[in-house]
Design a protein around this motif. Sequence first.
Motif, PDB file in Angstrom:
ATOM      1  N   ALA A  70     -22.007   6.027  17.890  1.00  0.00           N
ATOM      2  CA  ALA A  70     -21.330   6.684  16.759  1.00  0.00           C
ATOM      3  C   ALA A  70     -22.167   7.829  16.180  1.00  0.00           C
ATOM      4  N   GLU A  71     -23.471   7.609  16.011  1.00  0.00           N
ATOM      5  CA  GLU A  71     -24.286   8.638  15.343  1.00  0.00           C
ATOM      6  C   GLU A  71     -24.378   9.921  16.176  1.00  0.00           C
ATOM      7  N   TYR A  72     -24.209   9.820  17.498  1.00  0.00           N
ATOM      8  CA  TYR A  72     -24.352  11.015  18.341  1.00  0.00           C
ATOM      9  C   TYR A  72     -23.092  11.874  18.348  1.00  0.00           C
ATOM     10  N   THR A  73     -21.999  11.300  17.895  1.00  0.00           N
ATOM     11  CA  THR A  73     -20.724  12.021  17.995  1.00  0.00           C
ATOM     12  C   THR A  73     -20.579  13.093  16.918  1.00  0.00           C
ATOM     13  N   GLY A  74     -21.341  12.946  15.829  1.00  0.00           N
ATOM     14  CA  GLY A  74     -21.193  13.882  14.712  1.00  0.00           C
ATOM     15  C   GLY A  74     -19.921  13.631  13.906  1.00  0.00           C
ATOM     16  N   ARG A  75     -19.129  12.633  14.263  1.00  0.00           N
ATOM     17  CA  ARG A  75     -17.877  12.310  13.566  1.00  0.00           C
ATOM     18  C   ARG A  75     -17.589  10.809  13.711  1.00  0.00           C
ATOM     19  N   PRO A  76     -18.510   9.974  13.197  1.00  0.00           N
ATOM     20  CA  PRO A  76     -18.356   8.530  13.424  1.00  0.00           C
ATOM     21  C   PRO A  76     -17.016   7.980  12.963  1.00  0.00           C
ATOM     22  N   GLU A  77     -16.427   8.605  11.922  1.00  0.00           N
ATOM     23  CA  GLU A  77     -15.143   8.090  11.406  1.00  0.00           C
ATOM     24  C   GLU A  77     -14.000   8.312  12.399  1.00  0.00           C
ATOM     25  N   LYS A  78     -14.196   9.266  13.320  1.00  0.00           N
ATOM     26  CA  LYS A  78     -13.128   9.549  14.309  1.00  0.00           C
ATOM     27  C   LYS A  78     -13.515   9.017  15.678  1.00  0.00           C
ATOM     28  N   PHE A  79     -14.327   7.992  15.732  1.00  0.00           N
ATOM     29  CA  PHE A  79     -14.813   7.474  17.023  1.00  0.00           C
ATOM     30  C   PHE A  79     -14.579   5.963  17.123  1.00  0.00           C
ATOM     31  N   LEU A  80     -14.070   5.543  18.271  1.00  0.00           N
ATOM     32  CA  LEU A  80     -13.775   4.118  18.495  1.00  0.00           C
ATOM     33  C   LEU A  80     -13.654   3.863  19.999  1.00  0.00           C
ATOM     34  N   ALA A  81     -13.417   2.612  20.373  1.00  0.00           N
ATOM     35  CA  ALA A  81     -13.193   2.282  21.782  1.00  0.00           C
ATOM     36  C   ALA A  81     -11.700   2.105  22.035  1.00  0.00           C
ATOM     37  N   LEU A  82     -11.266   2.616  23.197  1.00  0.00           N
ATOM     38  CA  LEU A  82      -9.908   2.347  23.699  1.00  0.00           C
ATOM     39  C   LEU A  82     -10.125   1.923  25.149  1.00  0.00           C
ATOM     40  N   HIS A  83      -9.997   0.621  25.380  1.00  0.00           N
ATOM     41  CA  HIS A  83     -10.412   0.055  26.668  1.00  0.00           C
ATOM     42  C   HIS A  83      -9.208  -0.325  27.511  1.00  0.00           C
ATOM     43  N   PHE A  84      -9.222   0.151  28.758  1.00  0.00           N
ATOM     44  CA  PHE A  84      -8.119  -0.132  29.684  1.00  0.00           C
ATOM     45  C   PHE A  84      -8.596  -1.074  30.782  1.00  0.00           C
ATOM     46  N   ALA A  85      -7.647  -1.664  31.492  1.00  0.00           N
ATOM     47  CA  ALA A  85      -7.976  -2.527  32.633  1.00  0.00           C
ATOM     48  C   ALA A  85      -7.701  -1.769  33.926  1.00  0.00           C
ATOM     49  N   ASN A  86      -8.427  -2.108  34.971  1.00  0.00           N
ATOM     50  CA  ASN A  86      -8.215  -1.465  36.269  1.00  0.00           C
ATOM     51  C   ASN A  86      -6.763  -1.709  36.731  1.00  0.00           C
ATOM     52  N   GLU A  87      -6.189  -0.727  37.419  1.00  0.00           N
ATOM     53  CA  GLU A  87      -4.776  -0.739  37.818  1.00  0.00           C
ATOM     54  C   GLU A  87      -3.912  -0.741  36.562  1.00  0.00           C
ATOM     55  N   ILE A  88      -4.177   0.268  35.774  1.00  0.00           N
ATOM     56  CA  ILE A  88      -3.629   0.433  34.419  1.00  0.00           C
ATOM     57  C   ILE A  88      -2.097   0.413  34.377  1.00  0.00           C
ATOM     58  N   TRP A  89      -1.452   0.935  35.480  1.00  0.00           N
ATOM     59  CA  TRP A  89       0.008   1.015  35.457  1.00  0.00           C
ATOM     60  C   TRP A  89       0.651  -0.361  35.415  1.00  0.00           C
ATOM     61  N   LYS A  90      -0.031  -1.394  36.006  1.00  0.00           N
ATOM     62  CA  LYS A  90       0.578  -2.737  35.946  1.00  0.00           C
ATOM     63  C   LYS A  90      -0.199  -3.686  35.038  1.00  0.00           C
ATOM     64  N   ASN A  91      -1.514  -3.529  34.957  1.00  0.00           N
ATOM     65  CA  ASN A  91      -2.307  -4.374  34.042  1.00  0.00           C
ATOM     66  C   ASN A  91      -2.388  -3.636  32.709  1.00  0.00           C
ATOM     67  N   ASN A  92      -1.233  -3.508  32.048  1.00  0.00           N
ATOM     68  CA  ASN A  92      -1.110  -2.503  30.989  1.00  0.00           C
ATOM     69  C   ASN A  92      -1.472  -3.014  29.597  1.00  0.00           C
ATOM     70  N   ILE A  93      -2.688  -3.553  29.483  1.00  0.00           N
ATOM     71  CA  ILE A  93      -3.172  -3.823  28.122  1.00  0.00           C
ATOM     72  C   ILE A  93      -4.211  -2.766  27.761  1.00  0.00           C
ATOM     73  N   SER A  94      -4.337  -2.506  26.463  1.00  0.00           N
ATOM     74  CA  SER A  94      -5.490  -1.709  26.037  1.00  0.00           C
ATOM     75  C   SER A  94      -6.011  -2.327  24.752  1.00  0.00           C
TER      76      SER A  94
END
Length: 296
Positions: A127-151
């Motif tokens: 977060a500290e390296y981004t210069g905008r910690p308030e606009k930074f987060l994780a959005l995590h996908f699973a491999n084979e995203i089209w069918k394993n469609n959780i994030s």
Amino acid sequence: MSFKHITIAGSGVLGSQIAFQTAFFGYDVTVYDINDKALAAAKERFEKLTSVYGEYFNDQARAEKAFASLSYSSDLADAVKDADLIIEAVPEVVDIKVNFYTQLGKVAPEKTVFASNSSTMLPSQFAEYTGRPEKFLALHFANEIWKNNISEVMGHAGTDPKYADLVEEFAKTIGMIPFRLHKEQPGYILNTLLVPFLNAAQYLWANEVADPHSIDKNWMISTGAPVGPFGFLDIIGMTTPYNLSNAKAEQGDPIAKLIADKLKSELIDQGKLGVASGEGFYKYPNPSYKEPDFLK
Ligand SMILES: NC(=O)c1ccc[n+]([C@@H]2O[C@H](COP(=O)([O-])OP(=O)(O)OC[C@H]3O[C@@H](n4cnc5c(N)ncnc54)[C@H](O)[C@@H]3O)[C@@H](O)[C@H]2O)c1
């Protein structure tokens, strides 16, 4: 504000899938990678994904339109100049990510939200390296995203929830089922459940309490699950569980050593890597756990 222009940074296994999925759902996508060679490799991945999406969604024309709509750049400032959202999928190496966010923070427009797809690292680490910690987060996908469609949407303590809301909305618009975590958690929801479960099964086997098929049978009969932990390990492949146990073994964990040694001698050294190699704890393409008699 809703997002229009999305930049995907890192176009390897996951980055290419995220980029294609996002373009397939109508966004304007720019693909960033370190040089033209990496971008050429990405283009080959996109060609394969065009067939995969065409077949999976039964719409080749839409897949080809997505492929044709992708833009490429190996210049970070250029790649992010219009970005409302950047999804980072660069290698899972702390120094590479620190360096990436430090550079990105300098060149991205003020409006841009940054999301990391890291599987094992936490937003608070960067977060500290981004210069905008308030606009930074994780959005995590699973491999084979089209069918394993959780994030999984996971902020750090300094993320402004309004940006997490926007990212969650965005995930829905590209066909994902988003899960919002209320705080940081290594492994998110899925791996927090799955890793200890698979470790327990491997311990029962390596400690010679029971054999893999009996352990799976017990789990499947008791819970109604369609696959047990060893069937699941075959799907994952032996390399990742071996690396996880081996790393713990090197730190002196005796149970992890037992597991790592047994995975290596009884499976990996014999080329039994799981579904991908045709054999693991079961033989493929018709593993015995899928036969009706298995649970008798
Ligand atoms: N592979 C998976 O199943 C999976 C699943 C979920 C999340 N992830 C996460 O996604 C991220 C990427 O993993 P992957 O498996 O796609 O890796 P990968 O090695 O396939 O791809 C990484 C890409 O990043 C590029 N790259 C290297 N240095 C870079 C830099 N400084 N800036 C921009 N790009 C750079 C590489 O050229 C490559 O194209 C990791 O954080 C990983 O934890 C992976």
